[in-house]
Design an enzyme around this catalytic site. Structure first.
Site, PDB file in Angstrom:
ATOM      1  N   LEU A 142     -54.698 -18.117  37.516  1.00 41.10           N
ATOM      2  CA  LEU A 142     -55.660 -17.041  38.135  1.00 41.10           C
ATOM      3  C   LEU A 142     -56.461 -17.772  39.074  1.00 41.10           C
ATOM      4  CD1 LEU A 142     -56.519 -14.919  35.119  1.00 41.10           C
ATOM      5  CD2 LEU A 142     -54.586 -14.701  36.707  1.00 41.10           C
ATOM      6  N   ASP A 143     -56.210 -17.451  40.696  1.00 42.31           N
ATOM      7  CA  ASP A 143     -56.991 -17.991  41.924  1.00 42.31           C
ATOM      8  C   ASP A 143     -58.391 -17.775  41.537  1.00 42.31           C
ATOM      9  OD1 ASP A 143     -56.845 -19.862  43.905  1.00 42.31           O
ATOM     10  OD2 ASP A 143     -57.347 -17.939  44.832  1.00 42.31           O
ATOM     11  N   HIS A 181     -64.142 -17.089  39.805  1.00 41.98           N
ATOM     12  CA  HIS A 181     -65.436 -17.165  40.121  1.00 41.98           C
ATOM     13  C   HIS A 181     -65.650 -16.043  41.499  1.00 41.98           C
ATOM     14  CE1 HIS A 181     -63.690 -20.712  42.259  1.00 41.98           C
ATOM     15  NE2 HIS A 181     -64.514 -20.090  43.376  1.00 41.98           N
ATOM     16  N   GLU A 223     -58.505 -20.811  37.531  1.00 39.62           N
ATOM     17  CA  GLU A 223     -59.388 -21.732  38.376  1.00 39.62           C
ATOM     18  C   GLU A 223     -60.813 -21.156  38.594  1.00 39.62           C
ATOM     19  OE1 GLU A 223     -59.396 -23.495  43.013  1.00 39.62           O
ATOM     20  OE2 GLU A 223     -58.690 -21.463  42.763  1.00 39.62           O
ATOM     21  N   ASP A 271     -62.176 -29.346  37.756  1.00 40.61           N
ATOM     22  CA  ASP A 271     -62.172 -30.116  38.954  1.00 40.61           C
ATOM     23  C   ASP A 271     -63.187 -31.062  38.608  1.00 40.61           C
ATOM     24  OD1 ASP A 271     -60.193 -28.902  40.425  1.00 40.61           O
ATOM     25  OD2 ASP A 271     -61.760 -27.415  41.400  1.00 40.61           O
ATOM     26  N   ASP A 272     -63.985 -31.157  37.568  1.00 49.97           N
ATOM     27  CA  ASP A 272     -65.181 -31.914  37.568  1.00 49.97           C
ATOM     28  C   ASP A 272     -64.186 -33.385  37.175  1.00 49.97           C
ATOM     29  OD1 ASP A 272     -67.074 -30.272  37.790  1.00 49.97           O
ATOM     30  OD2 ASP A 272     -67.968 -30.645  35.784  1.00 49.97           O
ATOM     31  N   HIS A 321     -61.496 -34.073  37.990  1.00 51.64           N
ATOM     32  CA  HIS A 321     -60.628 -34.385  39.314  1.00 51.64           C
ATOM     33  C   HIS A 321     -61.678 -35.371  40.237  1.00 51.64           C
ATOM     34  CE1 HIS A 321     -60.135 -34.204  43.493  1.00 51.64           C
ATOM     35  NE2 HIS A 321     -58.997 -34.528  43.316  1.00 51.64           N
ATOM     36  N   ASP A 363     -55.237 -27.882  46.477  1.00 50.74           N
ATOM     37  CA  ASP A 363     -56.352 -27.838  47.099  1.00 50.74           C
ATOM     38  C   ASP A 363     -57.046 -29.204  47.598  1.00 50.74           C
ATOM     39  OD1 ASP A 363     -57.246 -25.049  47.130  1.00 50.74           O
ATOM     40  OD2 ASP A 363     -57.681 -24.999  45.066  1.00 50.74           O
ATOM     41  N   GLN A 364     -56.945 -30.302  46.625  1.00 50.21           N
ATOM     42  CA  GLN A 364     -57.774 -31.479  46.891  1.00 50.21           C
ATOM     43  C   GLN A 364     -56.945 -32.282  47.989  1.00 50.21           C
ATOM     44  OE1 GLN A 364     -60.415 -31.468  45.991  1.00 50.21           O
ATOM     45  NE2 GLN A 364     -60.436 -29.878  44.225  1.00 50.21           N
ATOM     46  N   GLY A 423     -54.335 -30.456  50.265  1.00 49.40           N
ATOM     47  CA  GLY A 423     -54.480 -29.609  51.536  1.00 49.40           C
ATOM     48  C   GLY A 423     -55.584 -29.212  52.223  1.00 49.40           C
TER      49      GLY A 423
END
Length: 581
Positions: free
Chosen positions: A244-245, A248, A282, A307-308, A310, A380-381, A383
């Site tokens: 799920l994109d 938040h 996400e 993401d933390d 990453h 994301d990270q 592109g």
């Protein structure tokens, strides 16, 4: 067959099917719904006209858009498809995910072409493919996050039948399939939903404009639209899970959050189908409640991207400190250590990037580590960097091997981005194929303006609308068999084989992980049960005090002799090792 559509504010609705028109009637049992019976076989084009408008619009619940988002819909009978595989499913615990974009995984950019490389993923040790969005979007090529028909499949990829063939082929190789879906915004191009009803609301605003209506008047049907779309992917396409994109960005003030409602519906479908299904969020909230079970007061999603982890790993590998990396760059190995043991780096701590405190602690004794996805690279990270450069553009093979060791022997559910396993040198850039010239130019200007503010020259920023930008982003399938790519590919295979063979690497206990590191010398060791993973990120050899006695080399990027025999582990520059007892 029955055609129906939700159009609560329309005075009249007319069905256009093939060369016929049929006035639709209000459904007294469902306020705001219109329906009509009409003969229509598989593939028949149809649409709806609202009021006196001559414009025939695609079905908001279209199962197929043969001519793209602006064209008519087409009838699809999912029950007519003959599946080749009796698939029992694969659960999330123990999974290894592989993020894949159909349009650039091969130069052909189709499901059928991608299916030719499924054996590669099986032999690598992948368990689940995570497809980036496949809903229809303008033009032929794009990332897929501008889809508008949440029940349909992008036609240039192969349409509904192409996706079914791909899923069937993946299941034949023992691979599950997860789909990235976007509920937080649609379009903008080809988005006709506001003409039908209050799918969006100005009660809340998001980076994409008015929010999807999850809590204002009419939101019951909007939530049902999203929920039933999600269930359709899992049921009609035999998918194993959904990503799920940006959850938040789902503004929702109702007592029963939409995400909790969705997780309950997915769990119920899983019980009905007798196979595991899961949802991966996400989320930028730093909230463990996202994956806390519903009965314990959480939303009940089954996992979330981390993401933390990453960001900590990225700063440790690259030394970058711009933007959100600033919080992690002060002591990057300490940040890696914290995320390995606590999942979140920001767990109520102050975030300089946000200029406020952020997150809350993960209950380590009750939260299994597999609820977090760990990765060194994602779409994301990569592109969303100005030139779409991968880690392989700046890091040595040794550092790429260290990244793989931390991800693939770490506590989280690992995820690789396509081509990462061999250190692909093809970039993955932002590309679009907007058919609206004004929107295309706005996207082009916005991209240049965004990165010019960070010091990039306009001529260095790829034009999203240039077909060459997409072409550069396609994987080069000649690379994996060539040096030096073949060595890194073999390393990933070895680590994933180790992950399957060693029960300690499946232990979900975050509280049991032990980490030691030296920020200045740039080494880190973590222990999971009887196994120890050590990485040396420096350009110099290091000696690491090795507690727990001598170790046996299970996997090493460079040769390691007599590890721990004299209490020290000696690692060559930019190298790593996994030790057993």
């Amino acid at each position: 067959m029955l055609f129906d559509v939700w159009a609560p504010e329309a005075e009249r609705v007319t069905l256009h099917a093939a060369d016929r028109t049929e006035p639709m009637e209000r459904d007294p049992s469902r306020p705001g719904w219109w329906s009509a019976q009409a003969d229509a076989d598989e593939g028949v084009r149809y649409g709806f006209a609202l009021g006196d408008s001559p414009q025939v619009l695609p079905d908001p619940r279209s199962r197929r858009q043969p001519d793209g988002p602006d064209g008519l819909s087409a009838v699809v009978d999912h029950s007519a498809h003959t599946w080749q595989q009796e698939w029992p499913g694969r659960p999330l615990p123990g999974a290894v995910l592989y993020e894949l974009h159909i349009g650039t995984y091969t130069h052909e950019g189709t499901f059928d072409a991608a299916a030719q490389h499924l054996a590669h993923l099986r032999d690598l040790g992948i368990t689940h493919i995570e497809l980036m969005p496949v809903c229809p979007f303008p033009g032929r090529h794009g990332w897929g996050y501008e889809g508008v028909s949440l029940w349909a499949v992008h036609e240039p990829y192969g349409g509904p039948e192409g996706l079914k063939r791909f899923v069937d082929a993946a299941h034949a190789h023992g691979l599950g399939v997860v789909l990235d879906v976007v509920h937080n915004h649609l379009g903008p191009s080809g988005n006709y939903l506001p003409l039908f009803g209050p799918y969006f609301t100005d009660t809340h605003h998001t980076p994409w404009g008015s929010a999807v209506n999850l809590d204002a008047p009419g939101s019951d049907e909007v939530r049902a639209y999203l929920r039933e779309s999600a269930l359709s992917w899992l049921r009609d396409y035999h998918l194993d899970g959904l990503r799920l994109d940006a959850v938040h960005a789902l503004a929702d003030t109702r007592a029963l959050p939409f995400l909790e409602e969705l997780s309950a519906a997915v769990d119920a479908l899983s019980a009905e189908l007798h196979r595991p299904l899961f949802l991966i969020a996400e989320s930028d909230l730093g909230d463990p409640g996202t994956t806390t079970p519903r009965e314990a007061g959480g939303l009940g999603l089954h996992a979330q991207w981390n993401d933390d982890f990453h960001h900590a790993l990225h700063t440790a590998l690259t030394g970058e400190s711009q933007g959100y990396y600033e919080d992690f760059a002060r002591a990057p190995l300490a940040a890696v250590a914290k995320t390995l043991t606590h999942a979140f780096f920001h767990d109520g701590t102050y975030s300089t990037f946000r200029a406020r405190h952020h997150g809350r602690p993960v209950p380590r004794t009750t939260t299994p580590a597999h609820r977090f996805l760990g990765y060194a690279q994602t779409h994301d990270q990569i592109g969303n960097r100005a030139t779409g450069d991968r880690l392989s553009a700046t890091l040595s093979p040794g550092l790429l091997a260290c990244a793989a060791a931390l991800v693939l022997t770490g506590p989280f559910t690992p995820m690789l981005f396509m081509g990462e396993e061999w250190g692909a040198t093809t970039p993955w850039q932002f590309f679009t194929d907007h058919t609206d010239p004004e929107l295309a130019e706005a996207v082009r200007r916005g991209r240049r303006r965004e990165f010019a503010a960070h010091g990039w020259a306009e001529e260095d920023i790829p034009d999203p609308q240039d077909p060459a930008t997409r072409d550069r982003s396609c994987l080069d399938w000649a690379q994996p068999a060539q040096p030096p790519y073949d060595r890194l590919l073999a390393w990933h295979r070895a680590l994933l084989a180790l992950r399957r063979a060693q029960p300690d690497l499946s232990d979900p206990d975050l509280a049991a992980i032990r980490v030691a590191y030296d920020e200045e010398a740039r080494w880190l060791v973590f222990r999971r049960g009887d196994l120890r993973t050590a990485v040396n990120l420096s350009k110099e050899p290091v000696e690491i005090p090795l507690g727990g006695g001598p170790g046996r080399v299970l996997a090493a990027w460079d040769p390691v002799e007599h590890p721990g025999r004299d209490g020290l582990l000696r690692l060559r520059p930019q190298s790593c090792v996994v030790l057993g007892p």
